[in-house]
Design an enzyme around this catalytic site. Structure first.
Site, PDB file in Angstrom:
ATOM      1  N   ARG A  25       0.822  -1.219   0.000  1.00 22.01           N
ATOM      2  CA  ARG A  25       0.000   0.000   0.000  1.00 22.01           C
ATOM      3  C   ARG A  25       0.851   1.262   0.000  1.00 22.01           C
ATOM      4  O   ARG A  25       0.593   2.181  -0.781  1.00 22.01           O
ATOM      5  CB  ARG A  25      -0.955   0.014   1.199  1.00 22.01           C
ATOM      6  CG  ARG A  25      -2.034  -1.046   1.116  1.00 22.01           C
ATOM      7  CD  ARG A  25      -2.881  -1.077   2.359  1.00 22.01           C
ATOM      8  NE  ARG A  25      -2.023  -1.329   3.515  1.00 22.01           N
ATOM      9  CZ  ARG A  25      -2.350  -1.032   4.766  1.00 22.01           C
ATOM     10  NH1 ARG A  25      -3.500  -0.465   5.050  1.00 22.01           N
ATOM     11  NH2 ARG A  25      -1.516  -1.304   5.753  1.00 22.01           N
ATOM     12  N   ASN A  43      -6.011  -2.553   2.162  1.00 21.32           N
ATOM     13  CA  ASN A  43      -6.045  -4.003   2.325  1.00 21.32           C
ATOM     14  C   ASN A  43      -7.489  -4.460   2.402  1.00 21.32           C
ATOM     15  O   ASN A  43      -8.365  -3.723   2.868  1.00 21.32           O
ATOM     16  CB  ASN A  43      -5.334  -4.429   3.613  1.00 21.32           C
ATOM     17  CG  ASN A  43      -3.833  -4.378   3.500  1.00 21.32           C
ATOM     18  OD1 ASN A  43      -3.273  -4.376   2.415  1.00 21.32           O
ATOM     19  ND2 ASN A  43      -3.170  -4.340   4.643  1.00 21.32           N
TER      20      ASN A  43
END
Length: 99
Positions: A25, A43
């Site tokens: 990320r 996520n």
């Protein structure tokens, strides 16, 4: 948001594989920001990562190509993609909380 949205596209992505716990990320945020894209990445509880990204088509393609590799520690097994017209709702690219 004074710029025209014509020509800008949106891609909704689901990235699968070993993509959590490997800085995917944050690396995606850095890459998207470098490319001048807007949107978010987060996520998913099922172990995947999802992202919504807006920008010029050629730049989006570059980011999506990066998503197929990810950061060095990631092992991407697949990227699912849905394209649509950009909404212009984002001003930057953020890491969001898990969905």
């Amino acid at each position: 948001m004074g710029q025209s949205m014509s020509g800008t596209r949106r891609a909704s992505l689901r990235i699968e594989g070993k993509v959590q716990g490997v800085f995917f990320r944050e690396s995606a945020r850095v890459e998207a920001t470098r490319l001048g894209l807007t949107g978010w990445v987060r996520n998913r509880p099922d172990g995947a990562v999802e992202a919504v990204v807006e920008g010029e088509p050629a730049v989006l393609e570059e980011f999506i190509h990066w998503c197929h590799r990810g950061p060095a520690q990631a092992r991407v097994s697949g990227v699912q993609r849905t394209d649509s017209k950009a909404t212009g709702e984002f001003s930057q690219f953020n890491v969001e909380r898990t969905s």
